[in-house]
Every structure is written in C-alpha cells, then in structure tokens.
Design a protein around this motif. Sequence first.
Motif, PDB file in Angstrom:
ATOM      1  N   SER A 207      -9.832  21.612  60.377  1.00 58.12           N
ATOM      2  CA  SER A 207      -7.975  21.396  60.223  1.00 58.12           C
ATOM      3  C   SER A 207      -7.892  19.853  59.096  1.00 58.12           C
ATOM      4  O   SER A 207      -8.400  19.238  59.945  1.00 58.12           O
ATOM      5  N   ILE A 208      -6.677  19.814  59.253  1.00 56.68           N
ATOM      6  CA  ILE A 208      -6.132  18.816  58.045  1.00 56.68           C
ATOM      7  C   ILE A 208      -5.413  18.699  58.526  1.00 56.68           C
ATOM      8  O   ILE A 208      -3.907  19.485  58.423  1.00 56.68           O
ATOM      9  N   ASP A 209      -4.925  17.274  58.830  1.00 52.52           N
ATOM     10  CA  ASP A 209      -3.458  16.801  59.637  1.00 52.52           C
ATOM     11  C   ASP A 209      -3.005  16.552  58.090  1.00 52.52           C
ATOM     12  O   ASP A 209      -2.789  15.288  58.397  1.00 52.52           O
ATOM     13  N   SER A 210      -1.918  16.817  57.639  1.00 49.52           N
ATOM     14  CA  SER A 210      -1.361  16.192  56.334  1.00 49.52           C
ATOM     15  C   SER A 210      -0.374  15.628  56.013  1.00 49.52           C
ATOM     16  O   SER A 210      -0.148  14.257  55.683  1.00 49.52           O
ATOM     17  N   GLY A 211       0.255  15.261  57.243  1.00 48.12           N
ATOM     18  CA  GLY A 211       0.995  14.059  58.098  1.00 48.12           C
ATOM     19  C   GLY A 211       0.074  12.990  58.110  1.00 48.12           C
ATOM     20  O   GLY A 211       1.249  11.761  57.835  1.00 48.12           O
ATOM     21  N   ALA A 212      -0.728  12.514  58.297  1.00 49.89           N
ATOM     22  CA  ALA A 212      -1.483  11.400  58.181  1.00 49.89           C
ATOM     23  C   ALA A 212      -2.194  11.284  57.244  1.00 49.89           C
ATOM     24  O   ALA A 212      -2.615   9.870  56.756  1.00 49.89           O
ATOM     25  N   TRP A 213      -1.792  11.587  56.055  1.00 48.40           N
ATOM     26  CA  TRP A 213      -2.090  10.471  54.674  1.00 48.40           C
ATOM     27  C   TRP A 213      -1.231  10.206  54.173  1.00 48.40           C
ATOM     28  O   TRP A 213       0.091  10.810  53.689  1.00 48.40           O
ATOM     29  N   GLU A 214      -1.187   8.674  53.837  1.00 43.19           N
ATOM     30  CA  GLU A 214       0.305   8.150  53.628  1.00 43.19           C
ATOM     31  C   GLU A 214      -0.298   7.228  52.404  1.00 43.19           C
ATOM     32  O   GLU A 214       0.741   6.877  51.650  1.00 43.19           O
ATOM     33  N   THR A 215      -1.062   6.530  52.263  1.00 42.25           N
ATOM     34  CA  THR A 215      -1.541   5.119  51.289  1.00 42.25           C
ATOM     35  C   THR A 215      -2.245   6.440  50.647  1.00 42.25           C
ATOM     36  O   THR A 215      -2.882   7.453  49.843  1.00 42.25           O
ATOM     37  N   THR A 216      -1.469   6.107  49.351  1.00 39.20           N
ATOM     38  CA  THR A 216      -2.569   6.573  47.926  1.00 39.20           C
ATOM     39  C   THR A 216      -2.717   5.693  46.921  1.00 39.20           C
ATOM     40  O   THR A 216      -2.158   4.807  47.108  1.00 39.20           O
ATOM     41  N   ILE A 217      -3.697   5.972  46.486  1.00 46.58           N
ATOM     42  CA  ILE A 217      -5.137   5.812  45.272  1.00 46.58           C
ATOM     43  C   ILE A 217      -4.022   5.965  43.821  1.00 46.58           C
ATOM     44  O   ILE A 217      -4.305   7.388  43.593  1.00 46.58           O
ATOM     45  N   PRO A 218      -3.395   5.106  43.360  1.00 51.50           N
ATOM     46  CA  PRO A 218      -2.845   6.122  41.715  1.00 51.50           C
ATOM     47  C   PRO A 218      -4.263   6.175  40.605  1.00 51.50           C
ATOM     48  O   PRO A 218      -5.007   5.473  41.017  1.00 51.50           O
ATOM     49  N   SER A 219      -3.708   7.022  39.576  1.00 48.41           N
ATOM     50  CA  SER A 219      -4.685   6.666  38.654  1.00 48.41           C
ATOM     51  C   SER A 219      -5.311   5.753  37.558  1.00 48.41           C
ATOM     52  O   SER A 219      -3.585   5.064  37.096  1.00 48.41           O
ATOM     53  N   ALA A 220      -6.385   5.323  37.718  1.00 50.36           N
ATOM     54  CA  ALA A 220      -6.548   3.903  36.730  1.00 50.36           C
ATOM     55  C   ALA A 220      -6.287   4.575  35.162  1.00 50.36           C
ATOM     56  O   ALA A 220      -6.615   3.588  34.173  1.00 50.36           O
ATOM     57  N   THR A 221      -6.744   5.492  34.516  1.00 50.69           N
ATOM     58  CA  THR A 221      -6.668   5.937  32.918  1.00 50.69           C
ATOM     59  C   THR A 221      -5.068   7.590  32.926  1.00 50.69           C
ATOM     60  O   THR A 221      -5.417   7.867  33.813  1.00 50.69           O
ATOM     61  N   SER A 222      -5.522   7.571  31.813  1.00 48.57           N
ATOM     62  CA  SER A 222      -4.405   8.969  31.725  1.00 48.57           C
ATOM     63  C   SER A 222      -5.333   9.766  31.231  1.00 48.57           C
ATOM     64  O   SER A 222      -6.414   9.415  30.120  1.00 48.57           O
ATOM     65  N   GLY A 223      -5.201  10.543  31.200  1.00 42.41           N
ATOM     66  CA  GLY A 223      -6.439  12.169  31.097  1.00 42.41           C
ATOM     67  C   GLY A 223      -6.402  12.686  31.332  1.00 42.41           C
ATOM     68  O   GLY A 223      -5.919  13.627  33.110  1.00 42.41           O
ATOM     69  N   TYR A 224      -6.539  14.843  31.270  1.00 40.95           N
ATOM     70  CA  TYR A 224      -6.885  15.363  32.193  1.00 40.95           C
ATOM     71  C   TYR A 224      -7.912  15.526  33.188  1.00 40.95           C
ATOM     72  O   TYR A 224      -9.838  14.856  32.571  1.00 40.95           O
ATOM     73  N   ILE A 225      -8.157  16.099  33.900  1.00 40.52           N
ATOM     74  CA  ILE A 225      -9.771  16.087  35.253  1.00 40.52           C
ATOM     75  C   ILE A 225     -10.462  16.966  35.018  1.00 40.52           C
ATOM     76  O   ILE A 225      -9.995  18.282  34.402  1.00 40.52           O
ATOM     77  N   ARG A 226     -11.539  17.055  34.197  1.00 40.89           N
ATOM     78  CA  ARG A 226     -12.358  17.137  33.550  1.00 40.89           C
ATOM     79  C   ARG A 226     -13.220  18.334  34.589  1.00 40.89           C
ATOM     80  O   ARG A 226     -14.615  19.196  34.357  1.00 40.89           O
ATOM     81  N   PHE A 227     -13.629  16.809  35.832  1.00 45.69           N
ATOM     82  CA  PHE A 227     -14.670  17.195  36.705  1.00 45.69           C
ATOM     83  C   PHE A 227     -14.804  16.477  37.414  1.00 45.69           C
ATOM     84  O   PHE A 227     -14.025  14.819  37.880  1.00 45.69           O
ATOM     85  N   ILE A 228     -14.942  17.322  38.616  1.00 38.62           N
ATOM     86  CA  ILE A 228     -14.908  16.067  40.398  1.00 38.62           C
ATOM     87  C   ILE A 228     -16.256  16.515  41.055  1.00 38.62           C
ATOM     88  O   ILE A 228     -16.843  17.434  41.172  1.00 38.62           O
ATOM     89  N   ASP A 229     -16.709  14.541  41.016  1.00 43.66           N
ATOM     90  CA  ASP A 229     -18.199  15.266  41.923  1.00 43.66           C
ATOM     91  C   ASP A 229     -18.164  15.253  43.123  1.00 43.66           C
ATOM     92  O   ASP A 229     -17.652  13.768  43.423  1.00 43.66           O
ATOM     93  N   THR A 230     -17.774  15.924  44.255  1.00 42.32           N
ATOM     94  CA  THR A 230     -17.312  16.139  45.006  1.00 42.32           C
ATOM     95  C   THR A 230     -18.290  15.445  45.916  1.00 42.32           C
ATOM     96  O   THR A 230     -18.010  14.704  46.801  1.00 42.32           O
ATOM     97  N   GLN A 231     -20.070  15.481  45.817  1.00 38.37           N
ATOM     98  CA  GLN A 231     -20.948  14.025  46.227  1.00 38.37           C
ATOM     99  C   GLN A 231     -20.627  13.256  46.085  1.00 38.37           C
ATOM    100  O   GLN A 231     -21.018  12.511  47.522  1.00 38.37           O
ATOM    101  N   ARG A 232     -20.352  12.725  45.473  1.00 40.55           N
ATOM    102  CA  ARG A 232     -20.031  11.085  45.079  1.00 40.55           C
ATOM    103  C   ARG A 232     -18.495  10.992  45.824  1.00 40.55           C
ATOM    104  O   ARG A 232     -18.604   9.275  46.069  1.00 40.55           O
TER     105      ARG A 232
END
Length: 447
Positions: A207-232
């Motif tokens: 289960s994921i407690d959605s209320g625990a996510w407070e700090t955000t990391i902004p994107s460093a570039t503009s573009g479409y997400i083409r791939f997410i390396d989940t293992q990395r």
Amino acid sequence: MNKRLPLLVRHIMYNLRGGFLVRPLIIAVSLGFTGALLSWIEETEPALSAWIPAILFPSHSDPQVAQVILGGIAASIMTVVSIVFAILLMTLTLASMQFSPRIIVSFVRDRVTQWTLGIFLGTFSYCMAALPAARSVPRPFAPVITVMGAMLLSLICVGWLLYFIHHISQAINVNQIVDRIATETIAVIDETMPLPRRYPSVNSNPSIDSGAWETTIPSATSGYIRFIDTQRLVAAAKLHAAKVRVLRRVGQFVPEGVPLMGVDEGAQLTTDGIRDLREAFDFGPSRTLEQDVEFGVLQIVDIALKAISPAVNDPSTAISCVDQLSRVLIRYASREAPVSSLCDSAGVLRASVMWSNLDRMLNSAFEQIRLYSQTDVAVSLRMMRALGDIAMTLPDPVERRMLVETARRIVGGCSGKLSEHEMKPLRARLVELEKVLFATTTSPVQK
C-alpha cells in the motif's frame, strides 16, 4: 557518465532497430570495404583473374574498360537513387497529409526501404573503392574479378528496384499502414507486459500512503517521457534511502521546471541523488513506441479521424482502423499490467510508477472516433461490434461494464443525429453487449 550507460545502450539499440540511416550506412561501408579489399587481393595475386573466362571479360589487361564499367555503374546507381527516393519522399508527404504525419515513423523503420538505400549506396561505394585500382601506370592493371562483382551488384540492384517499387505500392495502402502500426504496438505490449492476465486479479503491491509525498523533484529538461528505467530508479532510490512517486506517465509531456517526481518527506536528497533519479528517465521531442503502448493506439486513431472527416469522407478506412484497435485492445487486456509499486531486493517499497490502464486505453481508442462518427452509422456499428469482441475476452464484470458504458455513449451520441431506422441496428448491438455483461463465462485461454 558510466551510470547512464545502460539507459543509453538501450536507447541506442532501439534507434539501431529503427534508424533510417544506420542500416544503409553499415551496408554501404561493408560493400565499399569489400570492393577495396577484393581489388587489393586481385592485384596481389594476379593469377586469380585467369579464372574469369575471356567471353565475360575479354580485355584482362585493359584498365580503361574496367574504369568505364565501374564509373558507369557508379554514376547510374546514384542517378537511380536520387530519382527513386525523391519520388518516395513526395509519396510520403502526400500519405502523411492524407492519413497522419505520425506514419512517417513507420516508413522510416521499414526494413525494405533501409535495405534498398543500403544496397544502392553499397554498390556505389563498391565501385568507387575499386575504381582507383584500375590504372595504366606504373603498369596496366584491370581488377577483373572486382569488375565482375560490380556487374553482379548492378543486376541485383535492378531486381531489387523492381521489388522495392512493388513493396512501396503495397506499403502506402492504408490497410497495410494500419496493420503495420498495430503489429508494432502489439510487439510493444508483448515486451512491456510479458505475463498473461490472471483471473481473478491479485493485488500483491504494498500500500502507498499518498499523503507522505511532500518534496517534489522538477524536470531538468522539456520533452516527452519515452522510457523509464525502473531498475535504475529503484536502485537510485535505495542508494539514497528515498521513496519516489513518478507523477507523469510514459508518453506525457513534461515542461522544464514542472514536478516530475514526488519524494517522501523523510528523504534527504543531495544534488547527486536528484541527478541519479532523473537519469532513470529518457526524454525526447516526440513520442515513440519504445515503452508507450498508447502512442500506437493514437496513431491508428489519427488515421481514422482523418478518414471520417468531411474533407476525406472515407468510412471504409475508419472501419479498418476500428478493427485493428479491437485487435490491439484484446491483446492489451489479455496481459498482466506492469507493476506500479516497485520494491528493492529487501522488499522495501522504493518507487511508484503510473502506467496506462484498460479504461484509459478504451478512451484513447474510441472516444474521439465516437465523437466524430455520430452521423456515420457504418463506423458506429463497427465500434459496437469491436466492443462486443473485446467484451467476450474479458471475464471481469467491472471491465465489461466499462465497455457497455462506452457503447451506451456511442448510441446516445448517435440518437440525435441518425434516423430511427438507422438507430435500430445500433440499439440491437447494445442489447447484445448488455447480455454479455451479465453472462457467466470462464477465463479466456491466454496466449
């Protein structure tokens, strides 16, 4: 830089499979090297030329004949390449205007087109690499075997040109285009969702407690997400003792400075940690089919919308698109969705990633076509049949209810635009689909 290597290698391999110039350049360089090497071997071992009968190459000692043949083949090949591919680009421009600009990607990835360019450029490189070997000083030398190889390659080019013309005439057929896009999309489904669907579904994610996510990391570039390396992503989150929630799906556009990830409030990320998490994402100026199943669906939808527009008015093409969409959605529904909650080797939740679900895929596939086809009974009927085909493969009543709701919206949208006589078959198919909703079936056989 070494940390980015696996993601870069995957992206390079994906581009090697579909890059337009990669395969032709490899073929051209290989044949050019072959021409230079063969002429050198022939000059080093003059006895090899004696194996070529005089009837095929009478002037074994006249280099001018070899020069004329090699130069003529090289010049004619480049003329044919320029003419053929100028016509091809014009054809692609017209096809993109009539169907969708996104189909250019499919043509670029077409292996026959790549092999055609590679063989023609390779023959040119072969002749140009062998041409310096045919000389009169300090002693006359004619690379006989090399010239015979060039003549053989020219015959291959003529035959391949005829095959290429036939292939292009088939490839620009809209049914072939839609079938190719659907086939590529199904291949992506098989790669990203390899496991067959389990009934009833088992939710083993923490289960994921959605209320625990407070700090955000902004994107460093503009573009479409083409791939997410989940293992990395999981490895980086574990290394920096953080839990990460990805806020955008693959295929969505992320402007620079907009939050890309949410981090749990207890994490203390350094600059290196933020960089490591960002490096799990591959951005680009356009969407690709590398990990984005929805993009393949949208390509087919674009062609259907162009077909049912008043300017084109081609319902048969739209019907073909609906048939292929049902094929894609049936395969999508038969596979287990990718894991959203990702844990490390110790079983600790480290990352949450959003993926498209069946509801979103249904919306992407049929909602726009439904809105544009409210006055077209043929396309609406085919959508009703496609929903029925999909429903028969889904034992889950909740998912069947989504299909029935989509069908009801189709009938509701057409009710004010079509006559009562035209509405009868639509309502009849809606009744059949509602019967499927309450029918008791066993789980379908998984592929």
